[in-house]
Structure formats: C-alpha cells, structure tokens
Design a protein around this motif. Sequence first.
Motif, mmCIF file in Angstrom:
data_model
loop_
_atom_site.group_PDB
_atom_site.id
_atom_site.type_symbol
_atom_site.label_atom_id
_atom_site.label_comp_id
_atom_site.label_asym_id
_atom_site.label_seq_id
_atom_site.Cartn_x
_atom_site.Cartn_y
_atom_site.Cartn_z
ATOM 1 N N THR A 67 0.830 -1.209 0.000
ATOM 2 C CA THR A 67 0.000 0.000 0.000
ATOM 3 C C THR A 67 0.863 1.258 0.000
ATOM 4 N N VAL A 68 0.531 2.195 -0.863
ATOM 5 C CA VAL A 68 1.209 3.488 -0.883
ATOM 6 C C VAL A 68 0.760 4.271 0.344
ATOM 7 N N ILE A 69 1.705 4.636 1.220
ATOM 8 C CA ILE A 69 1.331 5.338 2.456
ATOM 9 C C ILE A 69 1.753 6.800 2.431
ATOM 10 N N ALA A 70 2.569 7.195 1.456
ATOM 11 C CA ALA A 70 2.955 8.607 1.341
ATOM 12 C C ALA A 70 3.433 8.877 -0.071
ATOM 13 N N VAL A 71 3.092 10.061 -0.577
ATOM 14 C CA VAL A 71 3.530 10.506 -1.901
ATOM 15 C C VAL A 71 3.920 11.964 -1.784
ATOM 16 N N ASP A 72 5.138 12.280 -2.242
ATOM 17 C CA ASP A 72 5.507 13.692 -2.354
ATOM 18 C C ASP A 72 6.272 13.878 -3.656
ATOM 19 N N GLY A 73 6.868 15.024 -3.832
ATOM 20 C CA GLY A 73 7.499 15.312 -5.112
ATOM 21 C C GLY A 73 8.743 14.501 -5.416
ATOM 22 N N LYS A 122 13.631 4.965 -19.693
ATOM 23 C CA LYS A 122 14.935 4.986 -19.047
ATOM 24 C C LYS A 122 14.740 5.114 -17.539
ATOM 25 N N ARG A 123 15.740 4.637 -16.799
ATOM 26 C CA ARG A 123 15.646 4.794 -15.352
ATOM 27 C C ARG A 123 15.779 6.261 -14.990
ATOM 28 N N GLY A 124 15.042 6.673 -13.977
ATOM 29 C CA GLY A 124 15.089 8.065 -13.563
ATOM 30 C C GLY A 124 14.386 8.243 -12.227
ATOM 31 N N PRO A 125 14.366 9.471 -11.708
ATOM 32 C CA PRO A 125 13.730 9.740 -10.414
ATOM 33 C C PRO A 125 12.252 9.389 -10.432
ATOM 34 N N VAL A 126 11.756 8.925 -9.294
ATOM 35 C CA VAL A 126 10.354 8.532 -9.212
ATOM 36 C C VAL A 126 9.434 9.717 -9.484
ATOM 37 N N ALA A 127 9.915 10.947 -9.225
ATOM 38 C CA ALA A 127 9.087 12.133 -9.483
ATOM 39 C C ALA A 127 8.686 12.220 -10.948
ATOM 40 N N GLN A 128 9.603 11.849 -11.866
ATOM 41 C CA GLN A 128 9.277 11.873 -13.290
ATOM 42 C C GLN A 128 8.204 10.849 -13.620
ATOM 43 N N TRP A 129 8.313 9.687 -13.018
ATOM 44 C CA TRP A 129 7.324 8.635 -13.256
ATOM 45 C C TRP A 129 5.955 9.058 -12.729
ATOM 46 N N LEU A 130 5.930 9.704 -11.574
ATOM 47 C CA LEU A 130 4.660 10.120 -10.985
ATOM 48 C C LEU A 130 3.958 11.185 -11.817
ATOM 49 N N GLN A 131 4.728 11.968 -12.568
ATOM 50 C CA GLN A 131 4.104 12.957 -13.453
ATOM 51 C C GLN A 131 3.320 12.267 -14.558
ATOM 52 N N ALA A 132 3.864 11.140 -15.041
ATOM 53 C CA ALA A 132 3.174 10.406 -16.102
ATOM 54 C C ALA A 132 2.164 9.402 -15.554
ATOM 55 N N GLN A 133 2.397 8.945 -14.337
ATOM 56 C CA GLN A 133 1.535 7.942 -13.725
ATOM 57 C C GLN A 133 1.230 8.350 -12.286
ATOM 58 N N PRO A 134 0.313 9.299 -12.088
ATOM 59 C CA PRO A 134 0.019 9.770 -10.743
ATOM 60 C C PRO A 134 -0.540 8.642 -9.873
ATOM 61 N N LEU A 135 -0.062 8.567 -8.661
ATOM 62 C CA LEU A 135 -0.556 7.596 -7.679
ATOM 63 C C LEU A 135 -0.944 8.339 -6.412
ATOM 64 N N ARG A 136 -1.997 7.908 -5.791
ATOM 65 C CA ARG A 136 -2.447 8.537 -4.565
ATOM 66 C C ARG A 136 -2.199 7.625 -3.370
ATOM 67 N N ARG A 137 -2.201 8.223 -2.227
ATOM 68 C CA ARG A 137 -2.089 7.448 -0.997
ATOM 69 C C ARG A 137 -3.241 6.447 -0.930
#
Length: 359
Positions: free
Chosen positions: A310-316, A339-354
């Motif tokens: 379970t996702v318990i926290a999301v920030d930038g 390509k591998r990169g910071p999770v922040a970039q992935w979250l911009q394309a694939q937003p996930l919520r707590r």
Amino acid sequence: MTSLRAALPASQDFAPLRVAFPTNRDFAPLRVAFPINRDFAPLRVAFAGTPEFAAVALKAIHAAGHAVPLVLTQPDRPAGRGMKLSPSPVKQLALDLGVAVAQPRSLRPDGKFPDEAEAGRVALDAARPDVLVVAAYGLILPQWVLDLPRLGCLNIHGSMLPRWRGAAPIHRAIEAGDAETGITIMQMDAGLDTGDMLLAEREAIAFDDTTALLHDRLAALGGRMIVQALAGAAAGALRPVKQPEAGVTYAHKIAKAEAAIAWTLPADVIERRVRAFDPFPGATFQAAGETVKLWRSQVERLDVAAAPGTVIAVDGQQLVVACGDGALALLDVQRPGGKRGPVAQWLQAQPLRRGAVLG
C-alpha cells in the motif's frame, strides 16, 4: 584459527603481499612474498572466461607479459534490441589482442556435443599451457581439462570461500546483507568451488553497493590477484590451504522470477534485493497494469498499519510503500520502454495517490 607463513629469500626483487584465508568466518593472516620483476620466465596461460569480470583478468594477464596461446569462451549469443549474435566480452578482447579463440558448447566427450569437445581438446593440446586460468566461464571442466596443464587450473572466484560457492556470489552477498566479500584464487578440483585456496583478499560491501558497483571493484581486484598468483606459481611459492568445512554457503544462479518484489518481506530485505538485482534482472513491481523496475530505494523506519504494497505517502521526490516490516521509499524507477530516472518523473506520467496498492 591457524596462521601460516611462506618464507622466500629476502630481496629487493620481492614485495610482500598480505593475504587472508578463512577458517570459519574469521581470517588468519598470511604473508607471502611474490616476485614483482620479470626475472622468472613468463608462463603459457590458457584462459577460460566469458563476461566482463573475466575480461578484466585476461587483460591483466596479457599486460603482465604472460603468453596467452588460447582463450576459451561461450558461443556468441543474441543480444540487444535486434537480437543479433554478439561475442562475449572475453572473445572481443581476445580478438583485439590477436589471441586464438575456441567456443565449444561443451568440453565433455560423453556430453551432447562430443565433436566440439574433441575440437576443444585439440586446441588445448596445441596451446601447451603451463596453467589454465578460469573466471566465470560458464562450463563445468571435466577431469581431463583439470589434468592437462602442468600447474593445473586456477579459478578467480568472487567471494571469500567457502562462503558463496556457486554461480552468483556477488549478488547473493549483497542480498544477504554481508558486510564484506572478496576474491579467492583457487586451485580447481572436480567439485563446485571446493578446491584449495591459494590467495584471498577481502573487499568491504558499502551500504549502497549494487551488484554492478561491487562487480567492478572485484573484477579489478581479481585481475591484480591472478597476476600475483601466476608470479607465485612461476616462483614455486604458492602454498595451498584447504577450505574449512564450516561456513559453506551456495550462491545459486539468479532466476528472472526472483525479480518480482514481494511486499510482504521486510523493507530492508527488499532494499537489499533491489541492489543485488542491479543490473540483472532488476527488481520489479506492478502499478496501473505496468511492470515497473525499481533501481534505487531507501528503508523508512516507520510503524506501518497498512497492508504490504500500500502506498502510504507521496511527495514530489519519493513514493513510500508499506512492507511486511517497515516501509520502503521508492527513489529511482523505470517504465517499460523507458529509461531509469527519479520517481518524481514517473509520478508525473503515472500519478498515484495514498492508498493505492502496488503488485
């Protein structure tokens, strides 16, 4: 714990080498002096190896002035997006050095490829090696190969034997949380990494080491040590030490199925596996129908009530996921085809919520 000493005549032509042999998980110091000049006759060194780890050793042996009449390596394999046949790193280096290459699929005359085994025998006989150096070759050597060189076969193994015998010692040491590993130069016998130890040197495992990083340090260490071992063999200075019976563990080959993250495991176990499986096979999880690779993570010491995954926290900058014990912050990821990169970039394309659940 035993302490051994090999004494050679004192001379400015000899440099002391400090070597440690394991008895259980402790180490007894052994000081051996090996020649560092070229007064001894160079050896005829046949070489058997396949990946980059082995190529580093082959380059060191060649640079040390030994004759390399033959290299054995695995057959070319499909690689890359086009899946074209590609030579192994050892084959490519051998060709660059102008060394003859043989690529039998087996060296067992009673195996599936007896003709290739016979061709390998002919090539080794013609090479007339004093010694065969083996590093991550990928084939089991039958007894006739072990018996052929007058100085036998020396193996460069990526652990402090007898811990982590087998195919994946670097991966398994990181996965297990070992504080150190090393290189053992071993006189090969018919068993699986059971031969007598000739040289051993430890290497610390850093808290953020991946298999890729540790591999490169151990490869360089193995290259230096095999040159020292060959000098010792030429001088008659090697003193074999039997492996202790206590402390034996096996480093089984990494299977692709191990890549899938089990969020029910403790966070520190998952974090170690992420590092152990970098670069292969890469730890993976499921999110929004995609298989995502996790390349870098950090353990969060939290009291977590949420179900594992379970996702318990999301920030930038990070995504924190509940585990069987504690939580894991996901830092660097890779989407399919990306390509591998910071999770922040992935979250911009694939937003996930707590509250989202990862597979």
